[in-house]
Structure formats: structure tokens, C-alpha cells
Design a protein around this motif. Structure first.
Motif, PDB file in Angstrom:
ATOM      1  N   VAL A  95       0.839  -1.202   0.000  1.00  0.00           N
ATOM      2  CA  VAL A  95       0.000   0.000   0.000  1.00  0.00           C
ATOM      3  C   VAL A  95       0.868   1.244   0.000  1.00  0.00           C
ATOM      4  N   SER A  96       1.876   1.251   0.864  1.00  0.00           N
ATOM      5  CA  SER A  96       2.783   2.400   0.947  1.00  0.00           C
ATOM      6  C   SER A  96       3.482   2.647  -0.388  1.00  0.00           C
ATOM      7  N   GLU A  97       3.937   1.567  -1.008  1.00  0.00           N
ATOM      8  CA  GLU A  97       4.650   1.701  -2.285  1.00  0.00           C
ATOM      9  C   GLU A  97       3.726   2.216  -3.386  1.00  0.00           C
ATOM     10  N   LEU A  98       2.479   1.781  -3.376  1.00  0.00           N
ATOM     11  CA  LEU A  98       1.531   2.247  -4.388  1.00  0.00           C
ATOM     12  C   LEU A  98       1.226   3.735  -4.213  1.00  0.00           C
ATOM     13  N   VAL A  99       1.046   4.160  -2.964  1.00  0.00           N
ATOM     14  CA  VAL A  99       0.790   5.585  -2.720  1.00  0.00           C
ATOM     15  C   VAL A  99       1.997   6.411  -3.173  1.00  0.00           C
ATOM     16  N   GLN A 100       3.197   5.923  -2.867  1.00  0.00           N
ATOM     17  CA  GLN A 100       4.405   6.622  -3.310  1.00  0.00           C
ATOM     18  C   GLN A 100       4.483   6.680  -4.831  1.00  0.00           C
ATOM     19  N   GLN A 101       4.047   5.622  -5.480  1.00  0.00           N
ATOM     20  CA  GLN A 101       4.083   5.565  -6.939  1.00  0.00           C
ATOM     21  C   GLN A 101       3.088   6.552  -7.559  1.00  0.00           C
ATOM     22  N   LEU A 102       1.917   6.683  -6.932  1.00  0.00           N
ATOM     23  CA  LEU A 102       0.867   7.528  -7.505  1.00  0.00           C
ATOM     24  C   LEU A 102       1.016   9.004  -7.152  1.00  0.00           C
TER      25      LEU A 102
END
Length: 433
Positions: A95-102
Motif C-alpha cells: 500500500v505504501s509503495e503504491l501511494v508513493q508511486q501515484l
């Protein structure tokens, strides 16, 4: 960015409210490489039963050996429940990585003068990105709200599903079944098969008309595919037989209770049969084994505790009618204590008139949601049906009062908003043996 920071960022996006439309989500997905166009999606809409139907579809596909992504909302206890691959929730790190990606894309959109995507639009984009990265074979995607301009409607599905149409979210979707059906039918795409369990004549007429306009083959559950319940059901689940277009499915065990869940199971099987042209071959044995593994907490979930507790997210009138029928079927001789907390944008007065006459006592509480509105008014309506009405703002206090009232061999039913149910369920699991 750690998980708590990521969740805080997502929660802050709720300030953009509900802002229906596809321009923002399409712009965001384009920046992400259009993952939604690279996935095989089963799109599930409707008023009630979307989550249960999605869970059944996903469980059977997984049983057949496929890698299955499932996106559902809202969650009960953890945000990670919304994104699952083969039944396993997404990790907090992912989840953290996806938020960082977006986040850089979101910042760039705003810098370029594009309206900021809403929290649900970002969640949808995260789901599509995650499932593409996880290389799933199929995605079961639940509509968030309505259909036509819900952010999930960017997908190009293999099958579109409309479980049913009833009155809900009238402030956003319309004030009649016909108006709401028109919005729900917005997920129907040209030449894409459609499955519906809509029984309302006006709703079904609109779905049929939309299918005809789009050249979309339609399967009507209850007509083209039928089912019959069997008498050897228990509070652990129920048995049914389903007659599909391709197979007869005998003596299926479904670990979800209520006749409405039989309709959801038939809808799921009709959907899976519609996938046959795409190479999905399901034997009755696979269907039987997959359905037996279905889990969907908070939907007529019976806890074998003292007192017996039923947890049910019946958050609108149609759901409450199904709840009443299921309570009468499984607990016909039991006195019922009711804990209820509903959002203000529901048909609360009609829900009270349907549900409270069967209760010996009613405990009213406040859902932890900005849409709770004048929640105490519900208690005033309930007093028209029983003199035993209690009011507690805190959900935990309301549950404790309900347990105390129901301890003498009565049944405690906790129902209403899923936000309230989640809080009540967490408290019950800590305090009741």
C-alpha cells in the motif's frame, strides 16, 4: 513513506468528497500506463449483494487454479481488505509503495490545472496498478457507487454484472427505481455479456433495453439460470442446487446464509459460465469446492457466543427486508434485541418500520461517519414500535447494552451501516466468548 503515513494521505483525500465522473481517473491511469486495459475484468455492480457475489466468483476462479485479484469496498476493519490476490490481503508495505508511486502523478495533475482525483478514484487506480503488477489472471472489480460514472467504469470487462436494483443513494443516483437502474446499466458495454438478478420489472426493462442497444447478450438470473434451496441448512451455511446454461450444480454448500445469498450464488455461476468463450472451463466439482470456501464477514454472520449474535450490514431497505426474512427462517422462536446505527442518507424511517416490530428491545447508536446526521431521531421512530428503546452514542456502549439485554436466551442482532458494524464487530470479538 510508511503505512500509517500512506493511510493518512489517502484519508486526507476524502476532503474531495464524492465527485462522480471518469475524466480524472482516466487521466491518472493514462499516466500509469493504462493498467486497466491490460487486465481481464469481471465488473460487478448493483444495489445489494455486490460484495457477496464478487467473493463467490473469486473463490471459484481461485479453485479453478487462476490467480484472482478482487477489489471491494468499503472495508470492515483494515484498508488492506479492499485489495486481495487469491484471498490474501495486500501488504501494508505494498500500500505504501503504491501511494508513493501515484503521489507524483497526482501532484503533477494538480500542477497542470487538473481537478484532484477523489479518494475512491485513487483507490481504484491503486487496485488496477497492483493487480497488473501482481500479474493476476482475472480481476473481480466491485462498483463503488452507481455505475455509469463510477471510477471503476473505466474498465473494459469480459462480463458486466448487475446483481439487483433497489432504492439507495437517492441523492446521487435518482429518486426512482427506473432512474437508478439507468445509472446501474451504465456499466453495460457493446457486445460484452451481461448477467443480472434484477427482479424489479422497471429495472429489468431498462437493463434489457440497454443490452439491446449495445448488442450485449443478457442472462437473467431466475429465468435463464435457476436455483432451489435445500432443507438441510444450518447456521454454518446452506445447501442449494443451481441449474445453469452449461451444467447442473447439485448439492452446493454455501457458507453464507439467507435466500438472497442463493440468488447471489446463482448470479456468480451465471457470470462464470459467461466466461467460457474466454477459456474458463468450470466443472461442477470445481464450482462445488470453490463455493464451499467462500468467506464474507458481516453478512448475516452468526457468532456462536452467549448470547448468540448476528452481524449483518443491512444498510438499506432492501437489505433489511432480506435480514428480516433470514432472521425469521433461522431464529423463528427467539426474542430479538436489536443494535442499530444507520446513516442519514438511507430510508431510515422505512427501515425502522420494517425491522423494529420484531424486536423486544432496540439500542440506537451513532455510526462513526460524517453522514450519521441526526442519528438520535431514529430512536424516536423506534419508540413507535417498542417501549424498550435505548440510546448510546458510542458503538461499544450500545453493544454492551445489547449483550446485557439479550443474555437471557435472546438473540442479539447488530445491523445498519458497515462503518458501525465494523466497530461493533471489533468490540464483540474482544469482549464476548
Amino acid at each position: 513513506m510508511n503505512y500509517q503515513t500512506a493511510i493518512g494521505y489517502l484519508q486526507n483525500l476524502t476532503k474531495f468528497g464524492i465527485n462522480l465522473g471518469l475524466d480524472r481517473i482516466n487521466a491518472l491511469l493514462k499516466r500509469l500506463g493504462d493498467p486497466h486495459l491490460k487486465l481481464k475484468v469481471i465488473h460487478v455492480g448493483g444495489t445489494n449483494g455486490k460484495g457477496s457475489t464478487s467473493a463467490i466468483i473469486a473463490a471459484i476462479l481461485q479453485q479453478a487454479g487462476y490467480r484472482v485479484g478482487a477489489f471491494t469496498s468499503p472495508h470492515l476493519h483494515r484498508y488492506t481488505e479492499r485489495y486481495r490476490v487469491n484471498g490474501t490481503e495486500i501488504s501494508e508495505q505494498a500500500v505504501s509503495e503504491l501511494v508513493q508511486q501515484l503521489k507524483p502523478h497526482l501532484d503533477a495533475m494538480v500542477a497542470e490545472g487538473v481537478e484532484h482525483p477523489t479518494e475512491f478514484e485513487v483507490s481504484t487506480a491503486m487496485a488496477l496498478t497492483y493487480f497488473y503488477q501482481e500479474q493476476v489472471d482475472y480481476v473481480v472489480m466491485e462498483v463503488g457507487l452507481g455505475g455509469a460514472i463510477d471510477s471503476t467504469n473505466v474498465v473494459q470487462p469480459l462480463v458486466s454484472v448487475i446483481t439487483n436494483v433497489s432504492m439507495d443513494h437517492m441523492n446521487l443516483l435518482g429518486n426512482s427505481i427506473a432512474e437508478i437502474a439507468q445509472v446501474k446499466a451504465g456499466i453495460i458495454k457493446p457486445q460484452v455479456p451481461v448477467v443480472t438478478a434484477a427482479a424489479n420489472k422497471a429495472a429489468l426493462a431498462i437493463i434489457k433495453e440497454t443490452c439491446n442497444k449495445n448488442g450485449a447478450p443478457l442472462t437473467v438470473v431466475g429465468q435463464d439460470i435457476t436455483w432451489s434451496g435445500q432443507g438441510d441448512s444450518t447456521i454454518k451455511g446452506q445447501y442449494l442446487t443451481i441449474k445453469g446454461k452449461l451444467h447442473n450444480y447439485q448439492h452446493l454448500f454455501l457458507p453464507l446464509l439467507g435466500e438472497h445469498q442463493q440468488a447471489n450464488a446463482a448470479t456468480a455461476i451465471a457470470t462464470l459460465e459467461a466466461l467460457e468463450p474466454h477459456g474458463v472451463i468450470l466443472t461442477p466439482a470445481i464450482v462445488k469446492a470453490g463455493m464451499a470456501k467462500v468467506s464474507w464477514p458481516g453478512r448475516f454472520e452468526v457468532l456462536d457466543t452467549t448470547p448468540t449474535i448476528v452481524l449483518d450490514g443491512a444498510h438499506n431497505l432492501a437489505g433489511v427486508k432480506a435480514l428480516v426474512a433470514t432472521l425469521n427462517r433461522y431464529f423463528p422462536q427467539r426474542g430479538i434485541v436489536l443494535v442499530l446505527g444507520m446513516l442519514a442518507d438511507k430510508e431510515r424511517q422505512r427501515v425502522i418500520a420494517t425491522l423494529t416490530p420484531m424486536a423486544e428491545a432496540v439500542v440506537i447508536t451513532k455510526p462513526n461517519n460524517p453522514r450519521a446526521g441526526d442519528w438520535q431521531q431514529v430512536a424516536n421512530w423506534a419508540k413507535g414500535y417498542t417501549k424498550n428503546v435505548y440510546v448510546y452514542e458510542q458503538v461499544a456502549d450500545a453493544v454492551d447494552q445489547g449483550i446485557a439485554l439479550a443474555k437471557d436466551q435472546q438473540l442479539l442482532c447488530v445491523t445498519g451501516s458497515l462503518y458501525m458494524l465494523a466497530e461493533a464487530r471489533a468490540h464483540i470479538f474482544k469482549t464476548v466468548e
